[in-house]
Write a protein that holds these residues in place. Structure first.
Motif, PDB file in Angstrom:
ATOM      1  N   GLU A   7       0.819  -1.212   0.000  1.00 30.10           N
ATOM      2  CA  GLU A   7       0.000   0.000   0.000  1.00 30.10           C
ATOM      3  C   GLU A   7       0.858   1.271   0.000  1.00 30.10           C
ATOM      4  O   GLU A   7       0.363   2.355  -0.299  1.00 30.10           O
ATOM      5  CB  GLU A   7      -0.956   0.004   1.190  1.00 30.10           C
ATOM      6  N   TYR A   8       2.136   1.152   0.345  1.00 34.31           N
ATOM      7  CA  TYR A   8       3.023   2.316   0.330  1.00 34.31           C
ATOM      8  C   TYR A   8       3.568   2.591  -1.074  1.00 34.31           C
ATOM      9  O   TYR A   8       4.124   3.652  -1.327  1.00 34.31           O
ATOM     10  CB  TYR A   8       4.212   2.119   1.271  1.00 34.31           C
ATOM     11  N   LEU A 117       5.941   8.205   6.389  1.00 32.36           N
ATOM     12  CA  LEU A 117       4.637   7.592   6.135  1.00 32.36           C
ATOM     13  C   LEU A 117       3.631   8.614   5.623  1.00 32.36           C
ATOM     14  O   LEU A 117       2.928   8.371   4.638  1.00 32.36           O
ATOM     15  CB  LEU A 117       4.106   6.916   7.395  1.00 32.36           C
ATOM     16  N   LEU A 121       2.294   8.409   1.752  1.00 35.50           N
ATOM     17  CA  LEU A 121       0.884   8.076   1.589  1.00 35.50           C
ATOM     18  C   LEU A 121       0.029   9.253   1.121  1.00 35.50           C
ATOM     19  O   LEU A 121      -0.942   9.054   0.394  1.00 35.50           O
ATOM     20  CB  LEU A 121       0.315   7.518   2.896  1.00 35.50           C
ATOM     21  N   ASN A 122       0.386  10.467   1.530  1.00 36.99           N
ATOM     22  CA  ASN A 122      -0.476  11.610   1.215  1.00 36.99           C
ATOM     23  C   ASN A 122       0.064  12.539   0.136  1.00 36.99           C
ATOM     24  O   ASN A 122      -0.694  13.345  -0.387  1.00 36.99           O
ATOM     25  CB  ASN A 122      -0.751  12.411   2.486  1.00 36.99           C
ATOM     26  N   LYS A 125       1.981   9.488  -3.269  1.00 32.41           N
ATOM     27  CA  LYS A 125       0.979   8.644  -3.930  1.00 32.41           C
ATOM     28  C   LYS A 125       0.305   9.412  -5.066  1.00 32.41           C
ATOM     29  O   LYS A 125      -0.175   8.823  -6.021  1.00 32.41           O
ATOM     30  CB  LYS A 125      -0.092   8.199  -2.932  1.00 32.41           C
TER      31      LYS A 125
END
Length: 132
Positions: A7-8, A117, A121-122, A125
């Motif tokens: 998911e990363y 993280l 992720l924010n 991505k």
């Protein structure tokens, strides 16, 4: 400790591999922090932090070059976040590190792991999703 999860992944192999390596550097620091057999950790902490600083600079340069190639619209925002992260790592007060290495390393790890993280992720991505 950070465990790389699919998911990363942002979908850009070169950048994903570099993100995984940043996790590895962070995990080296975490393992040192948790190693009760090591009494004097100062030199190793300094080396890990220098590795983190150097590799992060390399990674950010790679990531920014990629974003420029694809005309990524948020490149300037990314650059600013990258510069702030490098400044935070570069401004580490080694006197505080020497006073209480475990606490200082724990604080640094909390910042680094949280930032990585959140950023991956924010922010990162969005790179593959929003090519200019």
């Amino acid at each position: 400790m950070l465990i790389w999860k699919n998911e990363y992944s942002i979908g850009v192999d070169m950048i994903d591999k570099q993100h995984e390596h940043l996790f590895d550097i962070g995990n080296q620091a975490y393992e040192l922090l948790k190693n009760e057999l090591r009494v004097d950790k100062y030199d190793e902490i300094v080396q890990i932090l220098e590795d983190l600083r150097q590799y992060t600079k390399f990674h950010f340069e790679t990531e920014e070059n990629y974003m420029a190639q694809i005309n990524y619209l948020q490149l300037s925002d990314q650059k600013m976040e990258h510069e702030n992260f490098i400044k935070k790592i570069s401004d580490i007060d080694f006197r505080k590190l020497d006073e209480n290495p475990n606490k200082y390393l724990d604080d640094i790890l909390s910042f680094v792991f949280g930032w990585i993280l959140d950023h991956v992720l924010n922010k990162d991505k969005l790179i593959a999703q929003n090519q200019g």
